[in-house]
Motif scaffolding. Structure first.
Motif, PDB file in Angstrom:
ATOM      1  N   LEU A   1      10.392   8.204   6.685  1.00 20.27           N
ATOM      2  CA  LEU A   1       9.510   7.448   6.157  1.00 20.27           C
ATOM      3  C   LEU A   1       8.355   7.203   7.231  1.00 20.27           C
ATOM      4  O   LEU A   1       8.684   7.297   8.533  1.00 20.27           O
ATOM      5  N   PRO A   2       7.182   6.864   6.880  1.00 23.68           N
ATOM      6  CA  PRO A   2       5.929   6.668   7.542  1.00 23.68           C
ATOM      7  C   PRO A   2       6.206   5.889   8.704  1.00 23.68           C
ATOM      8  O   PRO A   2       6.093   6.194   9.971  1.00 23.68           O
ATOM      9  N   GLU A   3       6.956   4.854   8.500  1.00 20.82           N
ATOM     10  CA  GLU A   3       7.210   3.702   9.649  1.00 20.82           C
ATOM     11  C   GLU A   3       8.006   4.446  10.743  1.00 20.82           C
ATOM     12  O   GLU A   3       8.243   3.743  11.665  1.00 20.82           O
ATOM     13  N   ASP A   4       8.996   5.425  10.374  1.00 24.72           N
ATOM     14  CA  ASP A   4       9.710   5.918  11.166  1.00 24.72           C
ATOM     15  C   ASP A   4       9.408   7.265  11.886  1.00 24.72           C
ATOM     16  O   ASP A   4      10.253   7.836  12.513  1.00 24.72           O
ATOM     17  N   LEU A   5       8.142   7.597  11.718  1.00 29.24           N
ATOM     18  CA  LEU A   5       8.089   8.880  11.841  1.00 29.24           C
ATOM     19  C   LEU A   5       8.094   9.471  13.159  1.00 29.24           C
ATOM     20  O   LEU A   5       8.404  10.319  13.776  1.00 29.24           O
TER      21      LEU A   5
ATOM     22  N   GLY B   1       8.916  -1.366   0.705  1.00 27.27           N
ATOM     23  CA  GLY B   1       8.778  -1.650  -0.782  1.00 27.27           C
ATOM     24  C   GLY B   1       8.624  -0.472  -1.749  1.00 27.27           C
ATOM     25  O   GLY B   1       8.510  -0.666  -2.812  1.00 27.27           O
ATOM     26  N   HIS B   2       8.731   0.885  -0.956  1.00 29.77           N
ATOM     27  CA  HIS B   2       8.410   2.032  -1.944  1.00 29.77           C
ATOM     28  C   HIS B   2       9.925   2.403  -2.573  1.00 29.77           C
ATOM     29  O   HIS B   2      10.851   2.086  -1.953  1.00 29.77           O
ATOM     30  N   VAL B   3       9.864   3.176  -3.485  1.00 29.81           N
ATOM     31  CA  VAL B   3      11.003   3.752  -4.038  1.00 29.81           C
ATOM     32  C   VAL B   3      11.687   4.560  -3.215  1.00 29.81           C
ATOM     33  O   VAL B   3      11.011   5.350  -2.497  1.00 29.81           O
ATOM     34  N   TRP B   4      13.044   4.571  -3.104  1.00 28.16           N
ATOM     35  CA  TRP B   4      13.912   5.149  -2.317  1.00 28.16           C
ATOM     36  C   TRP B   4      15.099   5.500  -3.249  1.00 28.16           C
ATOM     37  O   TRP B   4      15.993   4.589  -3.325  1.00 28.16           O
TER      38      TRP B   4
ATOM     39  N   TYR C   1       8.382  10.107   1.626  1.00 30.13           N
ATOM     40  CA  TYR C   1       8.585  10.868   2.794  1.00 30.13           C
ATOM     41  C   TYR C   1       7.279  11.664   3.326  1.00 30.13           C
ATOM     42  O   TYR C   1       6.359  11.942   2.580  1.00 30.13           O
ATOM     43  N   LEU C   2       7.288  11.583   4.626  1.00 31.72           N
ATOM     44  CA  LEU C   2       6.266  12.193   5.502  1.00 31.72           C
ATOM     45  C   LEU C   2       7.264  13.423   5.871  1.00 31.72           C
ATOM     46  O   LEU C   2       8.167  13.354   6.152  1.00 31.72           O
TER      47      LEU C   2
ATOM     48  N   VAL D   1       7.962  11.912  -3.228  1.00 32.61           N
ATOM     49  CA  VAL D   1       8.471  13.338  -2.716  1.00 32.61           C
ATOM     50  C   VAL D   1      10.068  13.482  -3.068  1.00 32.61           C
ATOM     51  O   VAL D   1      10.742  12.538  -2.631  1.00 32.61           O
ATOM     52  N   ASP D   2      10.357  14.670  -3.573  1.00 29.14           N
ATOM     53  CA  ASP D   2      11.844  15.043  -3.504  1.00 29.14           C
ATOM     54  C   ASP D   2      11.987  15.927  -2.424  1.00 29.14           C
ATOM     55  O   ASP D   2      11.451  16.968  -2.540  1.00 29.14           O
TER      56      ASP D   2
END
Length: 574
Positions: free
Chosen positions: A280-284, A182-185, A263-264, A223-224
C-alpha cells in the motif's frame, strides 16, 4: 587348583554386574511408589496455551467426511486445467463468474464430484451448450452427464456461480475490508476453510491441475495480484478492468489467491528471476526495506534444495491485512514490516529478531507445501514440519549450525505431545499444531541419526528434487528416506508422527561404580535410535533398543549427559 587370571577377571566382572543389577532392582523397588508422581511432575512444565484441537481430534462432521473422502466420483477423473474468470463487486461484496474445468476420465462414468460452499449460488453448469443436472450435498456438487464419459478422453465444463462469500476461518477465507486510507482491500486466504468457500473446484489436495488461468474483473482504480505470471489487463469499458494471470505449474487449490487493493508495485531480481513486490502507498518505503530479505531467503533455500520451483511465474510478495500465507508465487505478508513474528521473538532465544519470520517461513512453503504437496490434510506436516525446519536451515546458512540448533531448541516448549501429528485420513482432518514444531525437531533428529552432513544435505536435495510438483503421503517420505540411507527409519518416523509421546531414554545408575543401564521407552517396539551420550567434549554414540543394555562410563549421574540439542527426546535418570 588356583584360578587363572583371565577366569578371575571374568568372575569379578560378573560379580560386579550381578551386584549392579541387584542395586538397580533395589533402587527400582524403593522408588516405585514415587515413579508416577515424578513423571507427572515432568509433564507439568509450563506450556503455551493448548488449543482444543491439540488436546484431542474433533469428530468429523458429515460435510467434512464428504469433502475429505477421495470417493469414486473424485477418483474417476484427473484434473488438467482451470480458468477462473470472475468479477468482484466491492460495494455489494459480491462475486460472480465461472470456472472452466478440464479433466481426463480415468474410468467410464457419467458423474463427477466438485465442491462449492452452500452459501454461494450455482447459476448453471454447461457441457458445451448443454446444461447439466447436479445434486448438492453440503459443500459437495455431484455433476451428472447425459452420456457416459469415456476413460482416457478429455472433457471440459463451465461452472457458473455467484453470491456473497462467507467470511470464516482464521484469516477470513475471502474478506472485503478497507485499508487505513479508506480504500478497498479484498483478500483470500482459505487453507482451513477450503478453496470452495469462494470458487468452485475439486476441493481436495490429491489432484492438482497442470496449469491455470486466473482472470479478475475489478473497478478500474484497483489492482489485482494473483498467482502466476502477469499476462496483461484490459479495460472492459464499464468501469471495470480485467487482470489476467497465467500459472505455468501445478497448483494446490487453496494456494489460488486474489489480492485486490490500492497497491503500488516495485521490483528486483534474483539472478534472472523477477521478484515483484506489492504494498500500500503508505507502507511503500517500509516494504522496500523489509522485502529486501526475500533475495537472501531464495539464495539460502536454493542452496539446499535447488532453484526456486516456480521460476517462470516468478516470486511475488504482497502486503495483506493478516499475518501471511504461502499462496504459490504470490506469498502474502502482514508482519508489520518488522523482524520476528508480529513483534515477538518467536522462538524466545534471541535469534528470531534477526529476520522477518513471515518472509522466511511462508516463502519456504514454495518448496514444501506448494511444490511438494501432501495428498491429504492428515499429512500436512509435509508442509508445516518441513517448512519450520527450513527456518533453521536459513539460520544455519546465515549464521551457522550452533545458532540453528539454538533456534530449533526454542521450539521445544511449543510442543504439547498430546496426540499424533498424522491425523485421520479422508475426513478433512485438522492436524495438531505439533506438526510445525515437533515435525521440525524430528527432522533435526534424523540429521543426527544419519550422522553425516554430506549425506544429509544430498538426501534433502534429492528428496525435494524427486518429489517436486508431486503430491505425496507420509509413507512416501519414509520409503524414500529408508531407500536412500539404507537404514530402517520407519520406527523413528512412526514414533514421532503416529504416537503422541516422544521417545524417552531411561538411564539407570546403580551403586556399582562406572556403569549405567539404558533403554528406550517408546510406543514402537522396534524403536532403536542411536543417540549421543557422555559430555559435549567426548560424545559417545550408543544404540539403545527397548530392552535394557549396559555400558561402562567414568561419569557420575550428574555428569552423564544426552545430546538433546541434536535429538528430540526426553531423558529420565535414576
Amino acid at each position: 587348583m588356583p584360578i587363572s587370571k583371565p577366569l578371575l577377571k571374568r568372575r569379578v566382572l560378573v560379580g560386579s554386574l550381578l551386584f549392579f543389577w541387584a542395586s538397580c532392582l533395589t533402587l527400582f523397588l524403593a522408588q516405585g511408589a514415587q515413579e508416577a508422581p515424578k513423571q507427572a511432575a515432568v509433564s507439568e512444565k509450563p506450556k503455551p496455551k493448548i488449543r482444543p484441537n491439540d488436546a484431542g481430534s474433533p469428530i468429523p462432521t458429515r460435510a467434512e467426511m464428504i469433502r475429505g473422502a477421495y470417493g469414486p466420483f473424485r477418483a474417476n477423473n484427473d484434473l488438467l486445467y482451470y480458468h477462473l474468470d470472475i468479477r468482484v463487486d466491492p460495494v455489494e461484496k459480491f462475486i460472480s463468474g465461472k470456472n472452466t474445468i478440464r479433466f481426463r476420465m480415468l474410468k467410464d462414468d457419467s458423474r463427477i464430484q466438485l465442491d462449492l460452499t452452500e452459501s454461494l449460488q450455482i447459476d448453471r453448469i454447461l457441457f458445451g451448450a448443454t446444461p447439466l443436472k447436479y445434486v448438492r450435498d453440503s459443500g459437495a456438487v455431484f455433476v451428472d452427464f447425459p452420456e457416459t464419459l469415456k476413460a482416457g478422453k478429455e472433457y471440459s465444463i463451465d461452472f457458473y456461480y455467484s453470491g456473497h462469500p462467507l467470511e470464516t476461518g482464521r484469516f477470513g477465507a475471502m474478506t472485503f475490508k478497507k485499508d487505513a486510507a479508506g480504500h478497498v482491500w479484498i483478500n483470500t486466504a482459505c487453507e482451513e476453510s477450503g478453496a470452495s468457500i469462494w470458487w468452485p473446484n475439486k476441493d481436495q489436495w490429491r489432484d492438482e491441475v497442470e496449469n491455470m488461468d486466473i482472470s479478475v474483473a475489478i473497478p478500474n482504480e484497483l489492482v489485482d495480484v494473483s498467482n502466476g505470471e502477469f499476462v496483461g489487463k484490459r479495460d472492459l469499458g464499464d468501469g471495470y478492468t480485467r487482470w489476467d494471470w497465467h500459472v505455468h505449474y501445478p497448483i494446490n487449490n487453496y494456494d489460488v489467491s486474489l489480492n485486490i487493493g490500492n497497491y503500488l508495485h516495485f521490483a528486483d531480481k534474483a539472478g534472472e528471476m523477477p521478484l515483484d513486490f506489492y504494498a500500500l502507498p503508505e507502507d511503500l518505503d517500509k516494504a522496500k526495506v523489509q522485502f529486501a530479505q526475500a533475495k537472501g531467503m531464495i539464495e539460502a533455500y536454493e542452496h539446499y534444495f535447488g532453484e526456486y520451483p516456480f521460476k517462470v511465474d516468478g516470486y511475488k510478495l504482497i502486503e495483506a491485512p493478516y499475518s501471511g500465507m504461502e499462496h504459490q508465487s504470490a506469498v502474502t505478508y502482514g508482519n508489520l514490516f518488522q523482524n520476528g513474528y508480529l513483534k515477538v521473538d518467536w522462538t524466545g532465544v534471541g535469534i528470531s529478531p534477526r529476520f522477518d519470520f513471515i518472509i522466511i517461513h511462508e516463502s519456504g512453503h514454495e518448496w514444501f507445501g506448494n511444490s511438494v504437496t501432501a495428498v491429504d490434510p492428515s499429512d500436512m506436516w509435509i508442509h508445516e514440519g518441513w517448512t519450520t525446519y527450513l527456518e533453521s536451515l536459513y539460520v544455519e546458512y546465515r549464521w551457522g549450525k550452533p545458532d540453528a540448533l539454538k533456534y530449533l531448541g526454542g521450539y521445544r516448549p511449543k510442543v504439547h505431545n498430546l496426540r499424533p501429528i498424522v491425523a485421520e485420513r479422508g475426513v478433512n482432518a485438522d492436524p495438531t499444531e505439533d506438526q510445525y514444531f515437533k515435525g521440525a525437531l524430528m527432522l533435526n533428529t534424523l540429521r543426527s541419526v544419519v550422522d553425516d552432513d554430506t549425506k544429509w544435505w544430498k538426501l534433502l536435495h534429492d528428496f525435494y528434487q524427486h518429489f517436486k510438483y508431486r503430491n505425496i503421503a507420509t509413507e512416501d517420505v519414509v520409503a524414500y528416506f529408508n531407500e536412500q540411507t539404507g537404514m530402517d527409519l520407519t520406527p523413528i518416523f512412526d514414533q514421532y508422527l503416529r504416537h503422541a509421546q516422544i521417545p524417552r531414554l531411561e538411564l539407570l545408575f546403580g551403586e556399582a561404580p562406572g556403569m549405567v543401564m539404558y533403554k528406550w521407552s517408546a510406543d514402537e517396539q522396534k524403536f532403536a535410535m542411536p543417540v549421543r551420550v557422555g559430555t559435549p567434549e567426548h560424545w559417545e554414540v550408543i544404540h539403545p533398543t527397548t530392552d535394557w543394555q549396559w555400558m561402562q562410563t567414568p561419569l557420575t549421574k550428574d555428569e552423564f549427559q544426552v545430546a538433546t540439542d541434536l535429538y528430540y527426546v526426553d531423558v529420565n535418570k535414576q
